[in-house]
Design a protein around this motif. Structure first.
Motif, PDB file in Angstrom:
ATOM      1  N   PRO A 197       7.056   3.156  -3.674  1.00 28.57           N
ATOM      2  CA  PRO A 197       8.468   2.798  -3.468  1.00 28.57           C
ATOM      3  C   PRO A 197       9.238   3.882  -2.715  1.00 28.57           C
ATOM      4  N   ASP A 198       8.916   5.159  -2.975  1.00 31.43           N
ATOM      5  CA  ASP A 198       9.598   6.252  -2.277  1.00 31.43           C
ATOM      6  C   ASP A 198       9.283   6.226  -0.777  1.00 31.43           C
ATOM      7  N   MET A 199       8.026   5.961  -0.423  1.00 32.24           N
ATOM      8  CA  MET A 199       7.648   5.882   0.992  1.00 32.24           C
ATOM      9  C   MET A 199       8.398   4.748   1.679  1.00 32.24           C
ATOM     10  N   SER A 200       8.457   3.597   1.030  1.00 30.21           N
ATOM     11  CA  SER A 200       9.173   2.447   1.599  1.00 30.21           C
ATOM     12  C   SER A 200      10.644   2.779   1.806  1.00 30.21           C
ATOM     13  N   GLN A 201      11.252   3.420   0.813  1.00 32.34           N
ATOM     14  CA  GLN A 201      12.667   3.792   0.914  1.00 32.34           C
ATOM     15  C   GLN A 201      12.879   4.748   2.081  1.00 32.34           C
ATOM     16  N   GLN A 202      12.022   5.745   2.226  1.00 35.00           N
ATOM     17  CA  GLN A 202      12.161   6.708   3.322  1.00 35.00           C
ATOM     18  C   GLN A 202      12.020   6.022   4.682  1.00 35.00           C
ATOM     19  N   LEU A 203      11.034   5.154   4.807  1.00 37.14           N
ATOM     20  CA  LEU A 203      10.818   4.474   6.086  1.00 37.14           C
ATOM     21  C   LEU A 203      11.961   3.521   6.432  1.00 37.14           C
ATOM     22  N   ASP A 204      12.544   2.903   5.420  1.00 38.97           N
ATOM     23  CA  ASP A 204      13.618   1.939   5.654  1.00 38.97           C
ATOM     24  C   ASP A 204      14.983   2.578   5.876  1.00 38.97           C
ATOM     25  N   HIS A 205      15.209   3.774   5.303  1.00 45.80           N
ATOM     26  CA  HIS A 205      16.576   4.305   5.273  1.00 45.80           C
ATOM     27  C   HIS A 205      16.749   5.733   5.787  1.00 45.80           C
ATOM     28  N   THR A 206      15.705   6.332   6.344  1.00 41.47           N
ATOM     29  CA  THR A 206      15.852   7.695   6.855  1.00 41.47           C
ATOM     30  C   THR A 206      15.232   7.804   8.243  1.00 41.47           C
ATOM     31  N   SER A 207      15.346   8.975   8.828  1.00 36.46           N
ATOM     32  CA  SER A 207      14.769   9.218  10.152  1.00 36.46           C
ATOM     33  C   SER A 207      13.387   9.870  10.057  1.00 36.46           C
ATOM     34  N   ILE A 208      12.731   9.724   8.921  1.00 39.47           N
ATOM     35  CA  ILE A 208      11.411  10.320   8.759  1.00 39.47           C
ATOM     36  C   ILE A 208      10.389   9.606   9.649  1.00 39.47           C
ATOM     37  N   PHE A 252       1.556   3.474  19.090  1.00 42.59           N
ATOM     38  CA  PHE A 252       0.677   3.904  18.012  1.00 42.59           C
ATOM     39  C   PHE A 252       0.666   2.810  16.964  1.00 42.59           C
ATOM     40  N   TRP A 253      -0.426   2.189  16.780  1.00 42.38           N
ATOM     41  CA  TRP A 253      -0.597   1.341  15.620  1.00 42.38           C
ATOM     42  C   TRP A 253      -2.071   1.383  15.307  1.00 42.38           C
ATOM     43  N   SER A 254      -2.371   1.412  14.096  1.00 41.83           N
ATOM     44  CA  SER A 254      -3.759   1.556  13.708  1.00 41.83           C
ATOM     45  C   SER A 254      -3.983   0.951  12.342  1.00 41.83           C
ATOM     46  N   THR A 255      -5.162   1.112  11.885  1.00 41.11           N
ATOM     47  CA  THR A 255      -5.532   0.524  10.604  1.00 41.11           C
ATOM     48  C   THR A 255      -5.392   1.554   9.495  1.00 41.11           C
ATOM     49  N   VAL A 256      -4.278   2.208   9.420  1.00 37.02           N
ATOM     50  CA  VAL A 256      -4.056   3.170   8.350  1.00 37.02           C
ATOM     51  C   VAL A 256      -3.732   2.411   7.064  1.00 37.02           C
ATOM     52  N   PRO A 257      -4.139   2.931   5.920  1.00 36.33           N
ATOM     53  CA  PRO A 257      -3.884   2.223   4.654  1.00 36.33           C
ATOM     54  C   PRO A 257      -2.459   2.402   4.194  1.00 36.33           C
ATOM     55  N   CYS A 258      -1.542   1.742   4.855  1.00 38.22           N
ATOM     56  CA  CYS A 258      -0.148   1.885   4.475  1.00 38.22           C
ATOM     57  C   CYS A 258       0.473   0.551   4.188  1.00 38.22           C
ATOM     58  N   ALA A 268       5.971  10.380   6.359  1.00 34.23           N
ATOM     59  CA  ALA A 268       6.298   9.584   5.173  1.00 34.23           C
ATOM     60  C   ALA A 268       5.055   9.217   4.371  1.00 34.23           C
ATOM     61  N   VAL A 269       3.960   8.915   5.060  1.00 35.24           N
ATOM     62  CA  VAL A 269       2.759   8.438   4.355  1.00 35.24           C
ATOM     63  C   VAL A 269       1.679   9.513   4.226  1.00 35.24           C
ATOM     64  N   HIS A 270       2.017  10.742   4.550  1.00 34.08           N
ATOM     65  CA  HIS A 270       1.047  11.846   4.530  1.00 34.08           C
ATOM     66  C   HIS A 270       0.316  11.963   3.191  1.00 34.08           C
ATOM     67  N   ALA A 271       0.994  11.731   2.081  1.00 36.81           N
ATOM     68  CA  ALA A 271       0.376  11.864   0.753  1.00 36.81           C
ATOM     69  C   ALA A 271      -0.750  10.862   0.526  1.00 36.81           C
ATOM     70  N   LEU A 272      -0.819   9.807   1.338  1.00 35.24           N
ATOM     71  CA  LEU A 272      -1.900   8.826   1.193  1.00 35.24           C
ATOM     72  C   LEU A 272      -3.229   9.345   1.744  1.00 35.24           C
ATOM     73  N   ARG A 314       0.815  -1.222   0.000  1.00 31.93           N
ATOM     74  CA  ARG A 314       0.000   0.000   0.000  1.00 31.93           C
ATOM     75  C   ARG A 314       0.849   1.272   0.000  1.00 31.93           C
ATOM     76  N   LEU A 315       2.171   1.106   0.036  1.00 31.45           N
ATOM     77  CA  LEU A 315       3.093   2.242   0.031  1.00 31.45           C
ATOM     78  C   LEU A 315       3.701   2.420  -1.350  1.00 31.45           C
TER      79      LEU A 315
END
Length: 189
Positions: free
Chosen positions: A123-134, A183-189, A139-143, A120-121
């Motif tokens: 590729p850019d979102m996945s890269q940011q979450l895996d390799h940055t301090s975002i 924080f964990w929820s049912t966000v579409p990510c 990271a998923v705001h655009a969704l 649901r992410l």
């Protein structure tokens, strides 16, 4: 969130000459008001990250009030059947888990558990979450996600249960300033 109260009070005291946290009934009542106000703010917005950004800015915690996430390594968790159901995924669909320590400037605000469905992410979102301090919310705001709160409970209160009914206020209460917010929820990510 307790840590946030002390951090905010300390930061405000440093920047404006206010007195630091006082171990008194009034100090406890002020802390409860801050906790409840922040809790209401977090519950009424979809992004905890952006809410904490605003809160940190309003309490002058850093010159650039920007929440960042430091990945805590070695904390992999398998999702439960209930979490899979809440996220609307099959038993075999991949779910990614990320545990982070959220901070603003030099102030640690909380620990957060992030569960997401990689498909649901972008590729850019996945890269940011895996390799940055975002932070996850940034990271998923655009969704344009919507967070659904499953439960909300203060993990500590500066006043005892039934304080308003005459329950005695402890003279001094030893409390860990390390806060754990999940924080964990049912966000579409």
């Amino acid at each position: 969130m307790l840590a946030l109260v002390f951090v905010a009070r300390s930061a405000a005291a440093e920047s404006s000459g206010l007195s630091p946290w006082q171990e008194s009934f009034t100090g406890r009542l002020e802390a409860l008001a801050v906790l409840e106000t922040l809790n209401a703010d977090l519950l009424s917005h979809d992004s905890a990250t952006l809410t904490l950004d605003r809160w940190c800015d309003g309490h002058h915690l850093a010159s650039s009030a920007h929440v960042v996430a430091e990945l805590i390594h070695g904390t992999d968790k398998a999702p439960t059947a209930e979490q899979r159901q809440l996220l609307g995924v099959t038993p075999s669909e991949p779910i990614r888990y990320r545990k982070v320590c959220l901070s603003c400037g030099d102030h640690v605000l909380s620990e957060a558990d992030n569960w997401c469905v990689p498909s649901r992410l972008t590729p850019d979102m996945s890269q940011q979450l895996d390799h940055t301090s975002i932070a996850f919310g940034r990271a998923v705001h655009a969704l344009n996600f919507r967070r659904r709160t499953l439960s909300a409970k203060l993990l500590w209160s500066p006043l005892p249960h039934n304080w308003d009914m005459g329950e005695p206020i402890p003279e001094r209460q030893e409390t860990s300033l390390r806060c754990r917010m999940r924080f964990w929820s049912t966000v579409p990510c």
